[in-house]
Design an enzyme around this catalytic site. Structure first.
Site, mmCIF file in Angstrom:
data_model
loop_
_atom_site.group_PDB
_atom_site.id
_atom_site.type_symbol
_atom_site.label_atom_id
_atom_site.label_comp_id
_atom_site.label_asym_id
_atom_site.label_seq_id
_atom_site.Cartn_x
_atom_site.Cartn_y
_atom_site.Cartn_z
ATOM 1 N N GLU A 128 0.086 -61.659 -80.670
ATOM 2 C CA GLU A 128 0.179 -60.200 -80.408
ATOM 3 C C GLU A 128 -0.918 -59.378 -81.072
ATOM 4 O OE1 GLU A 128 4.158 -58.937 -81.422
ATOM 5 O OE2 GLU A 128 5.060 -60.178 -79.863
ATOM 6 N N ASN A 171 -1.117 -66.107 -78.224
ATOM 7 C CA ASN A 171 0.180 -65.777 -77.620
ATOM 8 C C ASN A 171 0.382 -64.265 -77.608
ATOM 9 O OD1 ASN A 171 2.822 -66.914 -76.716
ATOM 10 N ND2 ASN A 171 3.649 -65.920 -78.556
ATOM 11 N N HIS A 208 8.770 -61.690 -71.692
ATOM 12 C CA HIS A 208 10.023 -60.954 -71.913
ATOM 13 C C HIS A 208 10.127 -59.933 -70.784
ATOM 14 C CE1 HIS A 208 10.624 -62.791 -75.809
ATOM 15 N NE2 HIS A 208 9.426 -62.421 -76.195
ATOM 16 N N GLU A 236 8.163 -67.454 -74.268
ATOM 17 C CA GLU A 236 9.345 -66.782 -74.840
ATOM 18 C C GLU A 236 10.193 -66.155 -73.740
ATOM 19 O OE1 GLU A 236 8.276 -64.085 -78.040
ATOM 20 O OE2 GLU A 236 6.737 -65.450 -78.801
ATOM 21 N N ASP A 238 12.655 -64.562 -71.308
ATOM 22 C CA ASP A 238 14.010 -64.038 -71.118
ATOM 23 C C ASP A 238 13.909 -62.892 -70.122
ATOM 24 O OD1 ASP A 238 12.902 -62.083 -72.870
ATOM 25 O OD2 ASP A 238 14.165 -62.668 -74.550
#
Ligand code: XIL
Length: 300
Positions: A128, A171, A208, A236, A238
């Site tokens: 990030e 990432n 996400h 990651e 979701d």
């Protein structure tokens, strides 16, 4: 095949999940983990605030539990994460001079990677680092502010020396839509690294998502990055309310890109999720498979 991991393995990929060390003894959680998933990312246990809470004092206990579990069950490990502005202890964020911070960053990377040497398939070396919004530039952080743009390159070079066998990933989130300035900023960085021989092997797309799932351009984004000569991974995943179609579209985007090597969901049951109010995962609070589970299995 009848499980996510075994089905993903049929095309040479993995299907992973974030894991919390404290749940490994949970009799509802661990059986699902070991039945369905063949890769693990520690949800918090490899982050700086846990692994080096004060300078030079390292704590790998919680992460070791997860790595030991993975080894015992034949699961690949993703290392997450070495350099990140968040979950960073105050002693790092309050460092005031560049030379100290550079030494501290290099020592953190080297010590943590050495500890887990030979046990990690891919490391999120930097997490990030890019800003949201239209700038396409790095975000403000102690690393950026003291070391400048070169801190990312420095971290990757340090990581390569520490463990030449591990894949080194960048990432980030909100880099799934091709036309976004943030996506373009990361793309330019990876292109520049490849052009100059800065070691980078993979890009992780956190993914996400809201209820709509991935942007229409997601597969294009994955294949454009892959064309630079890096692997890509969904790291990651979701999706709010876990719509079956949104999950299936995400899986298909990866499967259609040969260098998309694996998919990780950010937790197992909705109750394990960092956004549990969104019920964004593949298993419900009782550990039962949700409709999205079947959609993912069919799409793999
Ligand atoms: C989250 C964890 O799931 C939470 O338990 C923790 O409180 C905060 O961090 N991007 C990342 C992950 O790279 O490390 C974050 O994980 C979610 C966003």
């Amino acid at each position: 095949a009848s499980t996510l991991g075994a089905q993903a393995a049929q095309s040479g990929r993995y299907f992973g999940t974030a894991v919390a060390a404290g749940k490994l003894g949970d009799g509802a959680y661990a059986p699902i983990l070991d039945r369905e998933f063949n890769a693990i990312t520690p949800e918090n246990e490899m982050k700086w605030d846990t692994t080096e809470p004060s300078r030079g004092s390292f704590n790998f206990g919680p992460a070791d539990q997860i790595v030991g579990h993975a080894a015992a069950h034949g699961q690949r490990m993703r290392g997450h994460t070495l350099v990140w502005h968040s979950q960073l202890p105050g002693w790092v964020s309050s460092i005031g001079d560049a030379n100290t911070l550079r030494n501290v960053m290099r020592n953190h990377i080297t010590t943590e990677m050495n500890h887990f040497k030979g046990k990690i398939y891919a490391w999120d070396v930097v997490n990030e680092a890019f800003a949201d919004g239209g700038s396409g530039q790095h975000r403000s952080s102690v690393f950026q502010n003291l070391l400048g743009d070169g801190f990312i390159e420095d971290a990757f070079r340090t990581a390569r020396s520490a463990d030449p066998a591990a894949k080194l990933c960048y990432n980030d989130y909100n880099i799934e839509n091709w036309s976004d300035a943030k996506t373009q900023g990361v793309y330019r960085m990876v292109r520049d690294f490849k052009a100059r021989g800065v070691p980078i092997d993979c890009v992780g797309f956190q993914s996400h998502f809201g209820t709509g799932g991935p942007p229409a351009s997601f597969q294009t984004t994955l294949s454009n990055f892959a064309a630079l000569g890096v692997d890509v991974q969904i790291t990651e995943l979701d999706i709010a309310q876990a719509p079956s179609t949104a999950y299936a579209n995400t899986v298909r985007a990866c499967l259609n890109v040969s260098r998309c090597t694996g998919i990780t969901t950010w937790g197992i049951r909705d109750s394990d999720s960092w956004r549990s109010g969104d019920n964004p995962l593949l298993f419900d609070r009782n550990g039962n498979k949700k409709p999205a589970y079947q959609a993912v299995l069919s799409a793999l």
